[in-house]
Design a protein around this motif. Structure first.
Motif, short mmCIF file in Angstrom:
data_model
loop_
_atom_site.label_atom_id
_atom_site.label_comp_id
_atom_site.label_asym_id
_atom_site.label_seq_id
_atom_site.Cartn_x
_atom_site.Cartn_y
_atom_site.Cartn_z
N GLY A 329 0.82 -1.20 0.00
CA GLY A 329 0.00 0.00 0.00
C GLY A 329 0.85 1.25 0.00
O GLY A 329 2.10 1.19 0.00
N ALA A 330 0.20 2.42 -0.03
CA ALA A 330 0.87 3.73 0.01
C ALA A 330 1.84 3.92 -1.15
O ALA A 330 2.79 4.69 -1.04
CB ALA A 330 1.59 3.93 1.35
N GLY A 331 1.62 3.20 -2.24
CA GLY A 331 2.49 3.36 -3.40
C GLY A 331 3.82 2.66 -3.29
O GLY A 331 4.69 2.83 -4.16
N LYS A 332 4.00 1.85 -2.25
CA LYS A 332 5.24 1.09 -2.11
C LYS A 332 5.26 -0.03 -3.15
O LYS A 332 4.21 -0.50 -3.58
CB LYS A 332 5.36 0.52 -0.69
N PRO A 333 6.44 -0.46 -3.57
CA PRO A 333 6.51 -1.51 -4.60
C PRO A 333 5.83 -2.80 -4.16
O PRO A 333 5.94 -3.21 -3.00
CB PRO A 333 8.02 -1.72 -4.77
N VAL A 334 5.12 -3.42 -5.08
CA VAL A 334 4.51 -4.71 -4.82
C VAL A 334 5.60 -5.78 -4.91
O VAL A 334 6.41 -5.77 -5.84
CB VAL A 334 3.39 -5.01 -5.83
N VAL A 335 5.62 -6.68 -3.95
CA VAL A 335 6.64 -7.73 -3.90
C VAL A 335 6.01 -9.05 -4.32
O VAL A 335 5.03 -9.51 -3.72
CB VAL A 335 7.25 -7.86 -2.50
N GLU A 336 6.54 -9.66 -5.36
CA GLU A 336 6.11 -10.99 -5.79
C GLU A 336 7.04 -12.04 -5.15
O GLU A 336 8.22 -11.80 -4.97
CB GLU A 336 6.20 -11.10 -7.32
N ASN A 337 6.48 -13.17 -4.83
CA ASN A 337 7.29 -14.26 -4.25
C ASN A 337 8.11 -13.78 -3.06
O ASN A 337 9.32 -13.97 -2.98
CB ASN A 337 8.21 -14.87 -5.31
N SER A 338 7.43 -13.14 -2.13
CA SER A 338 8.12 -12.59 -0.96
C SER A 338 8.85 -13.68 -0.18
O SER A 338 8.30 -14.75 0.08
CB SER A 338 7.11 -11.92 -0.03
N PRO A 339 10.09 -13.41 0.23
CA PRO A 339 10.81 -14.37 1.07
C PRO A 339 10.26 -14.40 2.49
O PRO A 339 10.66 -15.25 3.29
CB PRO A 339 12.25 -13.84 1.05
N TYR A 340 9.36 -13.48 2.81
CA TYR A 340 8.82 -13.38 4.16
C TYR A 340 7.42 -13.96 4.29
O TYR A 340 6.69 -13.65 5.24
CB TYR A 340 8.85 -11.92 4.62
#
Length: 436
Positions: A329-340
């Motif tokens: 959200g808030a325009g932060k980059p979307v993360v695909e396949n997050s390691p978390y």
């Protein structure tokens, strides 16, 4: 890995066929048999009781309990009368654990890992009444988040809380209160948000007011401005973002990669009276964890969690982060396949490392929830029953059983390290703590 390899007891067992044989006959058979390592039922070796009442909070890391119930896994291991009861808050979970099912409470629960320690010692119970508990297994690693209100969207906050400190000081200077919400004093969410704040120079005891809010009430409270930030599991962080009330600053795995989170805990007297039943419950939960871990099951898992009797939130608030897609959200980059991503089984997620419990106890000492003279090792040895997990794992045919009760020295995002053999060194390294 094949389904047979991941689920060694799925072969040769046609549950539908058993049910077709007649409900009464099925109940008799299921109550009287226990699986042997080869997947064959051993007659006359069933659990001491077929009953258990287990609590849960509406969070996705309770998924293994939902799946064990929905997929008939408790029945499979002879526990044919298991009730999975929704709790309104972690405080309610605690109170019902203290009561026990005989007095209208519960026998065990999906629970914040530190809670069995706080309940066993009486540190966080009414009238400080100790009620001994055991941790039988871990339910998951990682998967929690710290979220902040939309008023801080321009900061695009992440692991560094220093910009948040400046914003909070400005807000306080205008005469407004600043608050951080967590779910239970001394619980995991409390410790994660305290760690994040303190690492950014914000004293959670002096610079911001910490308040307790039940998980399912987080979004509504943020909407009316009750708090500036909170820490909780899904689906509430995703729902906050989807409703554009706030955004995710970070996942807690960014603080401590593959950190331990919830536990499967039970009253000690239930386990001591019914050791076979306790192991049967644990085996059902462990098999459910294996199922939950598989990526091809994530959409079904999200659908199960969405049911009203479980979490009761839209699938859209759950499924993406379950699959490792993180839109903060808030325009932060979307993360695909997050390691978390939250893990239920892989990376030894289900094994309750004693070294991890030692960190939680140490952190509760840090913030004054447990006394400074607490014998950490003795307390962990009393509560953590990883030996029961090992027994269950062997019967399940699990091959990846840890060789040590310690995962070793743990490293955090800010450079701090925790050596479970030297907890006092860790405490001494921390700049902000209540015990200072």
């Amino acid at each position: 890995m094949s389904n047979d390899a991941r689920f060694p007891f799925s072969r040769g067992l046609d549950r539908r066929g058993v049910l077709r044989a007649g409900a009464a006959t099925a109940a008799t058979l299921l109550a009287a048999r226990t699986l042997s390592p080869s997947g064959v039922f051993a007659q006359g070796a069933g659990p001491e009781t077929t009953k258990a009442k287990l609590g849960f909070i509406a969070l996705t890391d309770a998924g293994p309990l939902f799946v064990a119930k929905e997929k008939g896994l408790f029945d499979k291991y002879g526990m044919t009368d298991v009730e999975i009861a929704k709790q309104s808050s972690w405080g309610t979970t605690r109170d019902n654990i203290v009561l026990g099912s005989g007095a209208g409470g519960i026998d065990g629960a999906h629970i914040l890992t530190p809670m069995p320690y706080l309940i066993t010692t009486g540190a966080m119970t009414q009238n400080n009444r100790p009620t001994e508990m055991f941790i039988l297994g871990r339910l998951n690693v990682a998967g929690q988040c710290i979220s902040v209100g939309q008023e801080y969207a321009d900061l695009k906050l992440g692991t560094d809380a220093k910009p948040f400190k400046a914003a909070l000081e400005k807000k306080k200077a205008s005469g407004k209160e600043v608050k951080a919400a967590m779910t239970f004093p001394g619980g995991t969410h409390d410790l994660w948000i305290r760690y994040w704040l303190a690492a950014g120079g914000i004293d959670p005891n002096k610079d911001i007011q910490t308040i307790v809010v039940p998980p399912a009430q987080m979004v509504a409270n943020m909407k009316v401005g009750t708090m500036d930030c909170f820490c909780v599991c899904e689906p509430w962080n995703e729902q906050l973002k989807n409703q554009k009330i706030g955004y995710t600053a970070l996942t807690t795995g960014e603080l401590w990669d593959k950190h331990p989170e919830k536990a499967f805990g039970m009253r000690a007297d239930y386990v001591e009276k019914n050791p076979k039943a306790a192991k049967a419950l644990l085996m059902a939960v462990m098999e459910a964890q294996q199922w939950c871990e598989k990526m091809e099951n994530k959409e079904e898992l999200a659908a199960i969690c969405a049911k009203r009797n479980w979490i009761g939130a839209p699938v859209s608030d759950t499924v993406q982060r379950m699959k490792g897609v993180f839109d903060y959200g808030a325009g932060k980059p979307v993360v695909e396949n997050s390691p978390y991503i939250m893990h239920y089984w892989d990376h030894q997620a289900a094994y309750p490392f004693k070294s991890h419990d030692a960190w939680f106890v140490t952190e509760d000492i840090r913030w004054g929830y447990l006394p400074e003279n607490t014998d950490i090792k003795a307390l962990v040895d009393k509560v953590n029953r990883e030996d029961l997990w090992r027994e269950a794992a062997k019967e399940l045919g699990v091959t990846d059983i840890p060789t040590s009760t310690s995962r070793g020295v743990e490293k955090f995002f800010d450079g701090k390290v925790f050596d479970p053999d030297k907890p006092s060194d860790y405490l001494a390294s921390l700049d902000i703590k209540k015990t200072a």
